[in-house]
Scaffold this motif. Sequence first.
Motif, PDB file in Angstrom:
ATOM      1  N   LEU A 171       0.852  -1.182   0.000  1.00 49.89           N
ATOM      2  CA  LEU A 171       0.000   0.000   0.000  1.00 49.89           C
ATOM      3  C   LEU A 171       0.892   1.237   0.000  1.00 49.89           C
ATOM      4  CD1 LEU A 171      -3.162   0.697   0.645  1.00 49.89           C
ATOM      5  CD2 LEU A 171      -2.243   1.364   2.849  1.00 49.89           C
TER       6      LEU A 171
ATOM      7  N   ARG B 284      -0.217   6.850   2.928  1.00 50.75           N
ATOM      8  CA  ARG B 284      -1.112   8.004   2.736  1.00 50.75           C
ATOM      9  C   ARG B 284      -0.761   9.096   3.745  1.00 50.75           C
ATOM     10  NH1 ARG B 284      -2.577   4.298  -0.727  1.00 50.75           N
ATOM     11  NH2 ARG B 284      -4.772   3.765  -0.988  1.00 50.75           N
TER      12      ARG B 284
ATOM     13  N   GLU C 209      -2.671  10.922   5.457  1.00 46.82           N
ATOM     14  CA  GLU C 209      -3.498  10.897   6.672  1.00 46.82           C
ATOM     15  C   GLU C 209      -2.969   9.902   7.707  1.00 46.82           C
ATOM     16  OE1 GLU C 209      -4.621  10.408   3.593  1.00 46.82           O
ATOM     17  OE2 GLU C 209      -6.030   8.723   3.460  1.00 46.82           O
TER      18      GLU C 209
ATOM     19  N   ASN D  81      -2.050   0.016  10.498  1.00 44.85           N
ATOM     20  CA  ASN D  81      -2.942   0.490   9.446  1.00 44.85           C
ATOM     21  C   ASN D  81      -3.389  -0.742   8.673  1.00 44.85           C
ATOM     22  OD1 ASN D  81      -4.338   1.689   7.399  1.00 44.85           O
ATOM     23  ND2 ASN D  81      -2.539   2.530   6.359  1.00 44.85           N
ATOM     24  N   PRO D  82      -4.381  -1.431   9.211  1.00 43.52           N
ATOM     25  CA  PRO D  82      -4.790  -2.708   8.612  1.00 43.52           C
ATOM     26  C   PRO D  82      -5.708  -2.473   7.417  1.00 43.52           C
ATOM     27  CG  PRO D  82      -6.210  -2.217  10.446  1.00 43.52           C
ATOM     28  CD  PRO D  82      -5.240  -1.060  10.336  1.00 43.52           C
ATOM     29  N   PRO D  83      -5.967  -3.505   6.641  1.00 44.61           N
ATOM     30  CA  PRO D  83      -6.968  -3.358   5.575  1.00 44.61           C
ATOM     31  C   PRO D  83      -8.347  -3.192   6.191  1.00 44.61           C
ATOM     32  CG  PRO D  83      -6.207  -5.642   5.733  1.00 44.61           C
ATOM     33  CD  PRO D  83      -5.375  -4.845   6.678  1.00 44.61           C
ATOM     34  N   TYR D  84      -9.033  -2.097   5.848  1.00 44.67           N
ATOM     35  CA  TYR D  84     -10.341  -1.861   6.473  1.00 44.67           C
ATOM     36  C   TYR D  84     -11.429  -1.427   5.490  1.00 44.67           C
ATOM     37  CZ  TYR D  84      -8.457   2.943   6.534  1.00 44.67           C
ATOM     38  OH  TYR D  84      -7.900   4.144   6.193  1.00 44.67           O
ATOM     39  N   LEU D  85     -11.112  -1.396   4.214  1.00 47.65           N
ATOM     40  CA  LEU D  85     -12.164  -1.018   3.261  1.00 47.65           C
ATOM     41  C   LEU D  85     -13.127  -2.195   3.072  1.00 47.65           C
ATOM     42  CD1 LEU D  85     -10.066   0.897   0.564  1.00 47.65           C
ATOM     43  CD2 LEU D  85     -11.302   1.821   2.525  1.00 47.65           C
TER      44      LEU D  85
ATOM     45  N   LEU E 185      -7.067   2.457  -6.873  1.00 43.88           N
ATOM     46  CA  LEU E 185      -6.869   1.424  -5.849  1.00 43.88           C
ATOM     47  C   LEU E 185      -6.670   0.039  -6.464  1.00 43.88           C
ATOM     48  CD1 LEU E 185      -9.246   2.309  -2.874  1.00 43.88           C
ATOM     49  CD2 LEU E 185      -6.896   2.991  -3.289  1.00 43.88           C
TER      50      LEU E 185
ATOM     51  N   ALA F 288      -4.105  -5.546   1.199  1.00 42.14           N
ATOM     52  CA  ALA F 288      -3.729  -4.426   2.066  1.00 42.14           C
ATOM     53  C   ALA F 288      -4.872  -3.431   2.224  1.00 42.14           C
ATOM     54  CB  ALA F 288      -2.505  -3.710   1.500  1.00 42.14           C
ATOM     55  N   LEU F 289      -5.893  -3.570   1.375  1.00 41.36           N
ATOM     56  CA  LEU F 289      -6.981  -2.592   1.361  1.00 41.36           C
ATOM     57  C   LEU F 289      -8.262  -3.114   2.003  1.00 41.36           C
ATOM     58  CD1 LEU F 289      -6.629  -1.325  -2.318  1.00 41.36           C
ATOM     59  CD2 LEU F 289      -6.283   0.062  -0.266  1.00 41.36           C
TER      60      LEU F 289
ATOM     61  N   GLU G  76      -5.491   2.601  12.635  1.00 37.73           N
ATOM     62  CA  GLU G  76      -6.177   3.409  11.619  1.00 37.73           C
ATOM     63  C   GLU G  76      -7.498   2.751  11.242  1.00 37.73           C
ATOM     64  OE1 GLU G  76      -3.843   5.105   8.448  1.00 37.73           O
ATOM     65  OE2 GLU G  76      -5.558   5.036   7.067  1.00 37.73           O
TER      66      GLU G  76
ATOM     67  N   ARG H 138      -9.683   9.270  12.139  1.00 33.42           N
ATOM     68  CA  ARG H 138      -8.796   8.469  11.296  1.00 33.42           C
ATOM     69  C   ARG H 138      -8.170   7.313  12.057  1.00 33.42           C
ATOM     70  NH1 ARG H 138      -9.031   6.909   6.724  1.00 33.42           N
ATOM     71  NH2 ARG H 138      -9.873   8.976   6.271  1.00 33.42           N
TER      72      ARG H 138
HETATM   73  N1  GLN Z   1      -7.008   4.856   3.461  1.00 31.81           N
HETATM   74  C1  GLN Z   1      -6.868   3.952   2.371  1.00 31.81           C
HETATM   75  C2  GLN Z   1      -7.738   4.389   1.227  1.00 31.81           C
HETATM   76  O1  GLN Z   1      -8.850   4.768   1.439  1.00 31.81           O
HETATM   77  C3  GLN Z   1      -7.194   2.546   2.776  1.00 31.81           C
HETATM   78  C4  GLN Z   1      -6.118   2.031   3.603  1.00 31.81           C
HETATM   79  C5  GLN Z   1      -6.454   0.782   4.324  1.00 31.81           C
HETATM   80  O2  GLN Z   1      -7.341   0.012   3.976  1.00 31.81           O
HETATM   81  N2  GLN Z   1      -5.734   0.566   5.352  1.00 31.81           N
HETATM   82  O3  GLN Z   1      -7.302   4.399   0.109  1.00 31.81           O
END
Ligand code: GLN
Length: 301
Positions: free
Chosen positions: A107, A110, A112, A204-208, A220, A227-228, A258, A290
Motif C-alpha cells: 500500500l 497516505r 493521513e 494500518n490494517p486493511p479496512y475497506l 486502488l 492491504a486494502l 487506523e 482516522r
Molecule cells: N485509506 C486507504 C484508502 O482509502 C485505505 C487504507 C487501508 O485500507 N488501510 O485508500
Amino acid sequence: MSGPPNAQGGGTDRTWTVLELLQWTTDHFAAKGLESPRLDAELLLAHALGLRRLDLYLRYEDLVGAAERARYRELIGQRAGERMPVSLLLGEKEFWSLRFRVTPDVLTPRPESETLVEAALARLPDAEREYTILDLGTGSGALALALAHEKPRARVTATDLSGAALEVARGNAEALDLAQGVRFIEGSLFEPVAGEQFDLIVSNPPYLAQSRASALPPELAHEPAEALFGGEDGLAILRPLFAQAREHLAPGGWLIVEVDPDQAKAGMDWAVASGLGEAAAIKDLSGQSRAVVARRGMERA
Ligand code: GLN
C-alpha cells in the motif's frame, strides 16, 4: 495546434517547453477526471526529466527533447489511461518526510496515516526509554520506520502477512539507515509475536469494505487488495485485531489503529469490550476520525 506532447498527427514536429507540457498535461488530466492534475503533471514530468519537482519552476522555458518527451508520454498514458497512482509510476512516496520505495506489493503510504505517527509520539514521551513498538501489517514499513526514525532507542517490530511486502519494508529500512532498530517478521495478525508484549502497537490494517469496491477510485486497483480490503464489511481484520491487542500490550501500553471514519465508534467499543481503557478517536488534518486509540491499564493481571 494543441496536440498531445508527442505532436502525433500534427504533421509537424513542434517543440515543447516545460511550461507548455505542464499546461497541456494539466488540461488533459483534468479532462480525464484526475483529482490533482497539475501536481501529477509536475511529478511525472520531473521524473521523466530526472529533476526534482521544484526544479521545474526554474526551467519553464527549457525545451524538452524527443527522448524525454517519449518517456513522459508513456507516464501520461499510464496515469490517465490505466489510472496508475503517481507513487507507483515514480516508485516512491514521501511519508513523514522520509522517502519510501513503493511497489505493487505494498500500500502506498497516505498522508493521513501521519496522524498515527503523531499520536504515537505524543504517547512515548520519554527520550531515554527503550520503548517496544509493534507495527502490525507494516506494508512499505511507513509507520514502523517513521517511529524508528523518531525514536532511535526504541525496539521496533514490523510484521506483515505478505513476504513480498516485508522485502520492500526491509529495503526501505536499509535505505533509510534504520535497519538496525527494526525486526521484520512474516505472519498473520499477532501470530508472529505470540507471547510478546509491547509499549505501543500501531496498525494500518486493511479496512475497506469489499462490498463498496466498485465505488472506490480506480487507482486502488493497482494496490494490493489484501492491504486494502477487510472482507465484505471491512471489519474482518479490525475485529480480531481489537479483540487480541490487549494481551500483547504491556501494562500502560497504547494501541493506535487506523480506521475508516465511520468505523471509529465500533473500534472504540471493541477496545473497551476487550478490557482497554481511555478509548478515543483521533482526527486527521481534514477533521475526519482516522484512528482509534486505547490503553491497557497499569495493573499487571
Ligand atoms: N485509506 C486507504 C484508502 O482509502 C485505505 C487504507 C487501508 O485500507 N488501510 O485508500
